[in-house]
Design a protein around this motif. Sequence first.
Motif: not given
Length: 290
Positions: A165-173, A197-199
């Motif tokens: 229920d809360r946004p996050a940053l997702v890194g996929w490198l 709002g998740t990036e």
Amino acid sequence: MVNNGQPSRTALMAAAARAAHLVVDDAPAILSDTVAHTFLAEHADELLGYHRSYGSHPVLAGARTTAVTRSRYTEDRLAGLATLGIDQYVILGAGLDSFAYRSELAGRVGVFEVDRPAAQEWKRELLLATGTPVPPSTALVPVDFEQMSARSLTDGLVRSGFDLDRPALVGWLGVTMYLTREAIGRTLDAVGGFAPGTELVVEHLLPPEQRDETGAAYAEAVMAATAEQGEPWRTFLGIEQMDRLLCAHGLRPVEYVRQHETVGPAEWERTDALRPFELSVLARATVAAR
């Protein structure tokens, strides 16, 4: 990936590139990964020795350029988002990523390192052997991207304390090139279901016709080496292709960041061998309000 009880060579090479940046390249550092050397363990002398002896070689300099710029950009995005209250960071295909063990910001965000079960088991043993404690805010989440179902990633994160229920940053490198498009799509489906709002910051490799001369030469050398090690490059995506793929899975593209754009122009006025080249792009996308 882990092969025969050992971490993948590509994970080791990425960590070696980050560690070598502080040893071989001149100031200012693009990324100060002070833990990567520790994570190399018994491989440190061998892998850092290559960079010390042949640091200006295009493949080694290219590896350092790629490793430090993509992490720098993503961690800068996290720092900016943290000021807005985002406090969850998901690292897909974490490998030997060291953010949670060196960054002051890690104490203010929950870090979820996602990787194959065997890779996570190896990393736990590495952390124990090197006396590196896992911070209370960090979870190692075992997920196999090629084998997972549509819910595997989401369910694994939730079991580890991730709040949908809360946004996050997702890194996929440094991952999508090793996966099939089907596996990439399943992962994007999962991320597209995260809170608005998740990036997402995802690295993708350009197809051959879109690379510059340096990028083409780097790809030719590295692609052959990774294939020999059992980790072939499978997927290449132009910006238009990635744009369609993101949109198809519920994500709104925001920008595409080429290597020379990951840091300010002044940081490319360097006296070492680091130079940006056209091979990989960082796509940044958001989960829109529903």
